[in-house]
Design an enzyme around this catalytic site. Sequence first.
Site, mmCIF file in Angstrom:
data_model
loop_
_atom_site.group_PDB
_atom_site.id
_atom_site.type_symbol
_atom_site.label_atom_id
_atom_site.label_comp_id
_atom_site.label_asym_id
_atom_site.label_seq_id
_atom_site.Cartn_x
_atom_site.Cartn_y
_atom_site.Cartn_z
ATOM 1 N N GLY A 33 -4.866 2.044 -93.276
ATOM 2 C CA GLY A 33 -3.491 2.533 -93.111
ATOM 3 C C GLY A 33 -2.734 1.568 -92.221
ATOM 4 O O GLY A 33 -3.109 0.392 -92.074
ATOM 5 N N SER B 295 -3.381 1.429 -78.247
ATOM 6 C CA SER B 295 -1.930 1.636 -78.192
ATOM 7 C C SER B 295 -1.191 0.344 -78.479
ATOM 8 O O SER B 295 -1.648 -0.732 -78.126
ATOM 9 C CB SER B 295 -1.490 2.167 -76.829
ATOM 10 O OG SER B 295 -0.069 2.255 -76.821
ATOM 11 N N LYS C 208 -6.091 7.345 -73.205
ATOM 12 C CA LYS C 208 -5.068 7.119 -74.241
ATOM 13 C C LYS C 208 -4.147 8.343 -74.350
ATOM 14 O O LYS C 208 -2.936 8.219 -74.536
ATOM 15 C CB LYS C 208 -5.745 6.808 -75.589
ATOM 16 C CG LYS C 208 -4.782 6.764 -76.784
ATOM 17 C CD LYS C 208 -3.841 5.571 -76.736
ATOM 18 C CE LYS C 208 -2.553 5.714 -77.490
ATOM 19 N NZ LYS C 208 -2.563 5.811 -78.916
ATOM 20 N N HIS D 76 -1.816 8.220 -71.496
ATOM 21 C CA HIS D 76 -0.844 7.150 -71.792
ATOM 22 C C HIS D 76 0.290 7.735 -72.640
ATOM 23 O O HIS D 76 1.470 7.526 -72.372
ATOM 24 C CB HIS D 76 -1.540 6.002 -72.542
ATOM 25 C CG HIS D 76 -0.603 5.051 -73.222
ATOM 26 N ND1 HIS D 76 0.054 5.365 -74.405
ATOM 27 C CD2 HIS D 76 -0.166 3.806 -72.878
ATOM 28 C CE1 HIS D 76 0.838 4.363 -74.755
ATOM 29 N NE2 HIS D 76 0.713 3.394 -73.843
ATOM 30 N N ASN D 77 -0.081 8.490 -73.675
ATOM 31 C CA ASN D 77 0.938 9.043 -74.564
ATOM 32 C C ASN D 77 1.774 10.114 -73.858
ATOM 33 O O ASN D 77 2.973 10.227 -74.103
ATOM 34 C CB ASN D 77 0.287 9.623 -75.820
ATOM 35 C CG ASN D 77 -0.163 8.539 -76.779
ATOM 36 O OD1 ASN D 77 -0.327 7.387 -76.379
ATOM 37 N ND2 ASN D 77 -0.359 8.879 -78.021
ATOM 38 N N GLU E 55 4.209 8.316 -71.957
ATOM 39 C CA GLU E 55 5.172 7.763 -72.936
ATOM 40 C C GLU E 55 6.221 8.829 -73.310
ATOM 41 O O GLU E 55 7.418 8.526 -73.381
ATOM 42 C CB GLU E 55 4.371 7.321 -74.163
ATOM 43 C CG GLU E 55 5.157 6.783 -75.319
ATOM 44 C CD GLU E 55 4.239 6.535 -76.530
ATOM 45 O OE1 GLU E 55 3.211 5.833 -76.407
ATOM 46 O OE2 GLU E 55 4.546 7.072 -77.617
ATOM 47 N N ARG F 210 2.007 38.447 -53.181
ATOM 48 C CA ARG F 210 0.690 38.683 -53.805
ATOM 49 C C ARG F 210 -0.107 39.698 -52.992
ATOM 50 O O ARG F 210 -0.807 40.553 -53.540
ATOM 51 C CB ARG F 210 -0.088 37.362 -53.924
ATOM 52 C CG ARG F 210 0.513 36.399 -54.925
ATOM 53 C CD ARG F 210 -0.293 35.105 -55.016
ATOM 54 N NE ARG F 210 -1.572 35.315 -55.655
ATOM 55 C CZ ARG F 210 -2.757 35.118 -55.090
ATOM 56 N NH1 ARG F 210 -2.820 34.701 -53.834
ATOM 57 N NH2 ARG F 210 -3.861 35.340 -55.753
#
Length: 473
Positions: A12, A130, A184, A187-188, A191, A448
């Site tokens: 792909g 990435s 990763k 990271h996203n 991003e 509380r």
Amino acid sequence: MEKAEIGLIGLGTMGSNLALNIAEKGHRIAVFNRTVSRVDEFKANAGELADRIVPCHSLAELAEAIRPPRPVIIMVLAGKPVDEQIAALRGELEANDILIDAGNANFHDTVRRFRELEGSGLTFIGMGVSGGEEGARHGPSIMVGGTEESWKRVEGVLTAISAKFKGEPCAAWLGPDGAGHFVKTIHNGIEYADMQMIAEIYGILRDGLSMGAKEIAPVFGTWNKGRLNSYLIEITAKVLAADDAKTGKPVVDVILDRAGQKGTGKWSVIEAQQLGIPATAIEAAVAARVLSSLKDERQAAEKAYGALAVEKIDAPRDALLKDLELALFAGKIAAYAQGFAVMAGASNEFGWKLPMPTIAKIWRAGCIIRSEMLDTMAEAFSSGGAEKNLLMAPAFVTLMKGAHPSLRRIVARAAEAGLPVPALSSALGYFDAYRQGRGTSNLIQGQRDFFGAHGFERIGEQGAFHGPWNSAD
Ligand code: NDP
């Protein structure tokens, strides 16, 4: 026929570009794709690299084409397709062969796959990649999880195909099993926050200052030469400057305001919550994409409430642009601090010993969030002081002291003008709460204890205490 050094499944967008990158670096590569016709098509279009590409029409052919021990990169859609490929490959591969899942896997799946392959003789690597199409072709950032021994076996080819920052490869082994895919994912998440904050600043320029796309583009272009220098700012300027061939209008003005997402942002937020680490700017960015997708509801709400009465921001243009630049800078620092804090939390939780300076270093080039600032972050993590939070690194204390007043002014102006800035305001709220020595949770503890007798700590005293209330009141 000469055997290939490595194999790849999934031609792909990412797989085909990675395969060309690998071939270009001098490695002979065997390739296979579910839709088999793609394999010959790929070789036919590979130009001068075709000699190094071995087209395979079955997994058996692929296994036969690679020299043992065989490294095989799987670059197919994440999830079930990866499990199916692993299951099918198990019948074709031998002990010591290495399976490398390079898609955007959920790290929990990666950990499970490690366990499932334990004792099979096969080695598994979970590898975050990435950089999109361009990165895959010419040098991505590569985040590897697995055994150190398995990394050593593929280090040569992975560092060769990775991006380079001043000659240093942006590929590294980050820890065992799911470490690479976790990094990763974060990271996203970062991003998402980065992109959302840029979009919010664009919104202020468009709706608060009535600037057109063509006027806004050079603002980002100029910022890209300064402290905000980064790939995302660079492409923002390019996107804003582009014309639509059909209408002649700026293309950004004909794009529907409905953002897509594939899941890694959401995973970042889920993991942050599971770990108990605040990541408010990332959360706000993911929520903003969801809100953006509710286009029909937003249009109905606009009818119900009336269009946002945007009050034009009235301020000297140059000073305001400087404030916007610094506000974005401060917001970014807070979002990155959150992302790194989530990784530190995961590192403790899973015993990964994630190397923060290395992570910042391999994000300096190749990946989507690459920026100048990551070099400063790499130095900050190496020099110490940022172990708990990047905001505590001396260099970032100085940077934030200079930038947070702008973030404050911009968030306040946007709120007054009726312009939504959820990620920037979340970043500011996080920063303010993080640096407030005495917060307001004393009242929450009182509440509380009032309704649930949960008890509270007293200032300067040991033990658990209860208040003078009767919850039946
Ligand atoms: P594409 O949609 O371009 O390609 C998908 C590939 O997966 C194709 O080769 C397809 O084969 C194969 N595939 C899909 N389903 C199956 C299945 N059930 N069994 C076997 N093969 C299957 O995706 P990308 O290249 O963009 O993404 C691949 C991976 O890389 C994903 O995990 C993605 O999240 C990740 N990624 C993508 C990035 C990007 O910018 N696009 C960046 C970083 C990571 P077929 O030709 O037969 O359909």
